[in-house]
Design an enzyme around this catalytic site. Structure first.
Site, PDB file in Angstrom:
ATOM      1  N   ASP A   5       0.870  -1.175   0.000  1.00 59.29           N
ATOM      2  CA  ASP A   5       0.000   0.000   0.000  1.00 59.29           C
ATOM      3  C   ASP A   5       0.916   1.237   0.000  1.00 59.29           C
ATOM      4  OD1 ASP A   5      -1.918   1.963   0.355  1.00 59.29           O
ATOM      5  OD2 ASP A   5      -2.354   1.429   2.438  1.00 59.29           O
ATOM      6  N   GLU A  13      -1.651  10.727  -0.006  1.00 61.97           N
ATOM      7  CA  GLU A  13      -2.911  10.017   0.141  1.00 61.97           C
ATOM      8  C   GLU A  13      -3.136   9.566   1.573  1.00 61.97           C
ATOM      9  OE1 GLU A  13      -5.587   6.382   0.068  1.00 61.97           O
ATOM     10  OE2 GLU A  13      -3.554   6.655   0.828  1.00 61.97           O
ATOM     11  N   GLU A  14      -2.067   9.119   2.236  1.00 60.82           N
ATOM     12  CA  GLU A  14      -2.193   8.528   3.568  1.00 60.82           C
ATOM     13  C   GLU A  14      -2.546   9.550   4.652  1.00 60.82           C
ATOM     14  OE1 GLU A  14      -2.478   5.530   4.004  1.00 60.82           O
ATOM     15  OE2 GLU A  14      -1.281   4.390   2.575  1.00 60.82           O
TER      16      GLU A  14
END
Length: 352
Positions: free
Chosen positions: A179, A211-212
């Site tokens: 991920d 994104e995280e």
């Protein structure tokens, strides 16, 4: 060592957390350039390769991974030379202790660091779930001055250190950051495989940043490139060993729901029809977290979006487990989708 595993090992062992994605950006730019007409970067550092269509009415289709992995940032240097951190992205505190990390200073120095764990002899029955801010990060410095002499300052990043390896049966991979280095490899493989294929769409393929920490880069990239359709390519948590949805080895995901995104009915039909016509192995997936599709579909005047992905066990940790075959199914699925997405298909997807 298989060609696919070699590529996975290369991309997953890169170290790049949110806001510090340069190693992955440089890798991606280098891999994309031979297969696209041009490469463009957005204002936060997202990078995309543009593959033009010869058709005047070609829709714009965006395929976006995200470059960043989860990690930490130094918040304090203690008097005894140990470090305290803030988390960058989501972490289960139980996975953090007794692990190896690399700390990067402003000057680019790489410093080995471990996360501390209290020995059972000192717990004495009073253990509780630790807060990330309480976990000790230790580089073996004698005091604060010693740590600072090596260039360490608040704001420096700390990134998981983990070797990517194959399972004994050669079917699964173990290591960090699938991920979302899954998505990075999906993009580079897609562009390479379609390099000589005329497309009925303008393909905009690359990766976002941050994104995280809240799907930030997807908002910027979607606004800049203004696609007609958006595919996030991302890895989701497998629940199979916990009796939940998402089984490693059962193929790509039809992600019909997550808290920030609902799959549009006509887009769902297009995904399922394409998968079944091509003999793609797939499974239904109800997400508990979000992907860049959740941010992109709310931009501009609204962008039909979905996620093409796989699941992996134990994500957001040093050791994730995932299936090689799932990647191959997802890649074949994505190629078929892109080859079919002409203006007529887009019109059907958007016929509300």
């Amino acid at each position: 060592m298989s060609d696919l595993f070699s590529k996975i090992k290369e991309v997953t062992e890169l170290q790049a957390i949110s806001g510090h994605e340069a190693p992955v950006r440089n890798h991606l730019r280098c891999k994309m350039q031979p297969f696209v007409d041009r490469v463009e970067t957005d204002g936060l550092g997202g990078v995309f390769g543009i593959k033009n269509s010869q058709l005047a009415d070609a829709p714009k289709v965006m395929v976006a991974a995200h470059m960043d992995e989860v990690g930490f940032m130094v918040s304090h240097i203690q008097a005894d030379g140990t470090l305290r951190v803030v988390e960058i992205g989501g972490w289960n505190p139980l996975t953090v202790s007794s692990q190896r990390f690399t700390l990067y200073t402003r000057q680019g120095n790489k410093i080995p660091v471990i996360s501390g764990a209290m020995p059972p002899h000192l717990i004495k029955g009073t253990a509780s779930l630790p807060a990330i801010s309480d976990i000790i990060f230790d580089g073996g410095f004698t005091d604060k001055a010693d740590a600072e002499a090596f260039g360490i300052r608040p704001g420096d990043v700390i990134i998981p250190q983990s070797e990517t390896i194959l399972s004994a049966n050669q079917k699964y991979v173990m290591g960090k950051s699938w991920d979302n280095r899954f998505g990075i490899l999906m993009v580079t493989e897609l562009l390479e495989k379609l390099q000589d294929t005329p497309l009925p769409n303008q393909l905009i393929a690359g990766a976002t940043v941050q994104e995280e920490v809240g799907l930030r880069g997807a908002k910027v990239a979607t606004n800049q490139f203004d696609p007609d359709l958006f595919f996030a390519v991302d890895c989701s948590p497998a629940g199979d060993v916990y009796g939940d949805q998402g089984k490693v080895g059962d193929g790509t995901l039809i992600r019909f729901y997550d808290p920030g995104h609902l799959l549009l009915p006509n887009l769902k039909d297009f995904l399922l029809d394409t998968a079944e016509d091509a003999g793609i192995k797939y499974q239904y997936y109800c997400g508990k977290g979000g992907t860049d599709a959740g941010a992109s579909h709310l931009q501009n005047a609204g962008v039909p979006s979905t996620t093409i992905g796989v699941c992996a066990r134990y994500i957001h940790s040093h050791q994730t487990l995932y299936a090689l075959d799932d990647f191959l199914e997802a890649q074949a699925f994505l190629q078929d989708l892109i080859k079919k997405l002409d203006k007529g298909t887009l019109d059907l997807i958007k016929s509300y």
